[in-house]
Design a protein around this motif. Structure first.
Motif, PDB file in Angstrom:
ATOM      1  N   LEU A  36       0.662  -1.243  -0.129  1.00  0.00           N
ATOM      2  CA  LEU A  36       0.063  -0.053  -0.049  1.00  0.00           C
ATOM      3  C   LEU A  36       0.898   1.462  -0.069  1.00  0.00           C
ATOM      4  CD1 LEU A  36      -2.864  -0.980   2.529  1.00  0.00           C
ATOM      5  CD2 LEU A  36      -3.063  -0.523  -0.117  1.00  0.00           C
ATOM      6  N   THR A  37       2.137   1.153   0.603  1.00  0.00           N
ATOM      7  CA  THR A  37       2.821   2.353   0.565  1.00  0.00           C
ATOM      8  C   THR A  37       3.899   2.396  -0.785  1.00  0.00           C
ATOM      9  OG1 THR A  37       4.711   1.178   1.802  1.00  0.00           O
ATOM     10  CG2 THR A  37       3.040   2.214   3.093  1.00  0.00           C
ATOM     11  N   VAL A  38       4.008   1.093  -1.445  1.00  0.00           N
ATOM     12  CA  VAL A  38       4.963   1.369  -2.552  1.00  0.00           C
ATOM     13  C   VAL A  38       4.147   1.338  -3.730  1.00  0.00           C
ATOM     14  CG1 VAL A  38       6.987   0.901  -1.248  1.00  0.00           C
ATOM     15  CG2 VAL A  38       5.868  -0.868  -2.389  1.00  0.00           C
ATOM     16  N   ASN A  39       2.830   0.872  -3.686  1.00  0.00           N
ATOM     17  CA  ASN A  39       1.912   0.462  -4.884  1.00  0.00           C
ATOM     18  C   ASN A  39       2.458  -0.489  -5.687  1.00  0.00           C
ATOM     19  OD1 ASN A  39      -0.210   0.970  -6.458  1.00  0.00           O
ATOM     20  ND2 ASN A  39       1.123   2.458  -7.972  1.00  0.00           N
ATOM     21  N   ALA A  67      -5.374 -16.194  -2.399  1.00  0.00           N
ATOM     22  CA  ALA A  67      -6.786 -15.596  -1.664  1.00  0.00           C
ATOM     23  C   ALA A  67      -7.103 -14.213  -2.614  1.00  0.00           C
ATOM     24  CB  ALA A  67      -6.468 -15.009  -0.437  1.00  0.00           C
ATOM     25  N   GLY A  68      -6.534 -14.006  -3.724  1.00  0.00           N
ATOM     26  CA  GLY A  68      -6.768 -12.901  -4.412  1.00  0.00           C
ATOM     27  C   GLY A  68      -6.637 -11.121  -3.982  1.00  0.00           C
ATOM     28  N   LEU A  69      -5.709 -11.327  -2.918  1.00  0.00           N
ATOM     29  CA  LEU A  69      -5.669 -10.193  -2.258  1.00  0.00           C
ATOM     30  C   LEU A  69      -4.462  -9.161  -2.914  1.00  0.00           C
ATOM     31  CD1 LEU A  69      -5.717 -11.341   1.360  1.00  0.00           C
ATOM     32  CD2 LEU A  69      -7.431  -9.626   0.269  1.00  0.00           C
ATOM     33  N   ILE A  70      -3.549  -9.894  -3.910  1.00  0.00           N
ATOM     34  CA  ILE A  70      -2.572  -9.374  -4.537  1.00  0.00           C
ATOM     35  C   ILE A  70      -2.515 -10.101  -5.755  1.00  0.00           C
ATOM     36  CG2 ILE A  70      -0.965  -8.770  -2.593  1.00  0.00           C
ATOM     37  CD1 ILE A  70       0.930 -10.838  -3.363  1.00  0.00           C
ATOM     38  N   LYS A  71      -1.852  -9.152  -6.888  1.00  0.00           N
ATOM     39  CA  LYS A  71      -1.655  -9.977  -8.250  1.00  0.00           C
ATOM     40  C   LYS A  71      -0.183  -9.716  -8.483  1.00  0.00           C
ATOM     41  CE  LYS A  71      -4.194  -5.928 -10.124  1.00  0.00           C
ATOM     42  NZ  LYS A  71      -5.435  -5.608 -10.670  1.00  0.00           N
ATOM     43  N   GLY A  72       0.384 -10.515  -9.614  1.00  0.00           N
ATOM     44  CA  GLY A  72       1.479 -10.325 -10.014  1.00  0.00           C
ATOM     45  C   GLY A  72       1.920 -10.427 -11.426  1.00  0.00           C
ATOM     46  N   ASN A  73       2.582  -9.388 -11.984  1.00  0.00           N
ATOM     47  CA  ASN A  73       2.927  -9.472 -13.453  1.00  0.00           C
ATOM     48  C   ASN A  73       4.310  -9.626 -13.472  1.00  0.00           C
ATOM     49  OD1 ASN A  73       0.229  -8.702 -13.933  1.00  0.00           O
ATOM     50  ND2 ASN A  73       0.728  -6.511 -13.321  1.00  0.00           N
ATOM     51  N   TYR A  81       4.500  -7.246  -7.803  1.00  0.00           N
ATOM     52  CA  TYR A  81       3.456  -7.578  -7.056  1.00  0.00           C
ATOM     53  C   TYR A  81       2.562  -6.122  -6.786  1.00  0.00           C
ATOM     54  CZ  TYR A  81       5.158 -12.147  -6.357  1.00  0.00           C
ATOM     55  OH  TYR A  81       5.167 -13.422  -6.560  1.00  0.00           O
ATOM     56  N   CYS A  82       1.223  -6.256  -6.800  1.00  0.00           N
ATOM     57  CA  CYS A  82       0.538  -5.193  -6.357  1.00  0.00           C
ATOM     58  C   CYS A  82      -0.653  -5.474  -5.763  1.00  0.00           C
ATOM     59  CB  CYS A  82       0.547  -4.164  -7.312  1.00  0.00           C
ATOM     60  SG  CYS A  82      -0.872  -4.829  -8.887  1.00  0.00           S
ATOM     61  N   ILE A  83      -1.654  -4.471  -5.184  1.00  0.00           N
ATOM     62  CA  ILE A  83      -2.851  -4.808  -4.419  1.00  0.00           C
ATOM     63  C   ILE A  83      -3.970  -5.295  -5.595  1.00  0.00           C
ATOM     64  CG2 ILE A  83      -4.819  -4.002  -2.866  1.00  0.00           C
ATOM     65  CD1 ILE A  83      -2.190  -4.418  -1.433  1.00  0.00           C
ATOM     66  N   ASP A  84      -4.871  -6.313  -5.264  1.00  0.00           N
ATOM     67  CA  ASP A  84      -5.938  -6.524  -6.176  1.00  0.00           C
ATOM     68  C   ASP A  84      -7.033  -6.051  -5.384  1.00  0.00           C
ATOM     69  OD1 ASP A  84      -7.794  -7.382  -7.682  1.00  0.00           O
ATOM     70  OD2 ASP A  84      -7.057  -9.384  -8.012  1.00  0.00           O
ATOM     71  N   GLU A  85      -7.376  -4.791  -6.042  1.00  0.00           N
ATOM     72  CA  GLU A  85      -8.487  -3.884  -5.269  1.00  0.00           C
ATOM     73  C   GLU A  85      -9.726  -4.668  -5.531  1.00  0.00           C
ATOM     74  OE1 GLU A  85      -8.499  -0.091  -7.391  1.00  0.00           O
ATOM     75  OE2 GLU A  85      -6.363  -0.115  -7.064  1.00  0.00           O
ATOM     76  N   LYS A  86      -9.981  -5.346  -6.364  1.00  0.00           N
ATOM     77  CA  LYS A  86     -11.547  -6.012  -6.549  1.00  0.00           C
ATOM     78  C   LYS A  86     -11.746  -6.811  -5.207  1.00  0.00           C
ATOM     79  CE  LYS A  86     -10.306  -8.228  -9.991  1.00  0.00           C
ATOM     80  NZ  LYS A  86      -9.902  -9.076 -11.328  1.00  0.00           N
ATOM     81  N   THR A  87     -10.941  -7.773  -4.797  1.00  0.00           N
ATOM     82  CA  THR A  87     -10.990  -8.588  -3.696  1.00  0.00           C
ATOM     83  C   THR A  87     -11.047  -7.903  -2.487  1.00  0.00           C
ATOM     84  OG1 THR A  87      -9.696 -10.505  -4.579  1.00  0.00           O
ATOM     85  CG2 THR A  87     -10.121 -10.474  -2.407  1.00  0.00           C
TER      86      THR A  87
END
Length: 110
Positions: A36-39, A67-73, A81-87
């Motif tokens: 959340l701090t680094v995006n 758990a769908g809390l983050i996603k990775g590209n 990695y970044c936050i998955d806002e939908k979850t």
């Protein structure tokens, strides 16, 4: 083959339980806080700020991703990695519904 215990609960109940389980470890909460701090970041960045070994961080990232809390590209030879806002929106709605019902009830329970 018999039904597992999770088969007796709704899809929503299982989804919320998986989210809560993933957030039930302080290292995973720390990873979410950091993201959340680094995006966005790579695993190595997280290893540099947490007192955990790289394989341990990778395992926690895997649980958060499952758990769908983050996603990775994939970016080169690393995963960003970044936050998955939908979850989090689903989880916020669930918790919001609970707090709304509590406010309406204001029961004399216990």
């Amino acid at each position: 083959m018999g039904a597992t215990k999770t088969d007796f609960f709704s899809e929503k109940q299982n989804e919320i339980a998986n989210i809560m389980k993933a957030l039930g470890h302080p290292a995973r909460v720390a990873i979410i806080d950091y993201l959340l701090t680094v995006n966005t970041c790579i695993c190595g960045d997280i290893v540099n700020v947490l007192p955990l070994a790289q394989p341990t961080v990778s395992q926690h990232l895997k649980e958060l991703k499952n758990a769908g809390l983050i996603k990775g590209n994939i970016e080169g030879n690393a995963i960003c990695y970044c936050i998955d806002e939908k979850t989090f929106v689903k989880f916020q709605k669930y918790l919001g519904d609970i707090f709304t019902k509590i406010q309406k009830q204001k029961s004399n329970c216990c």
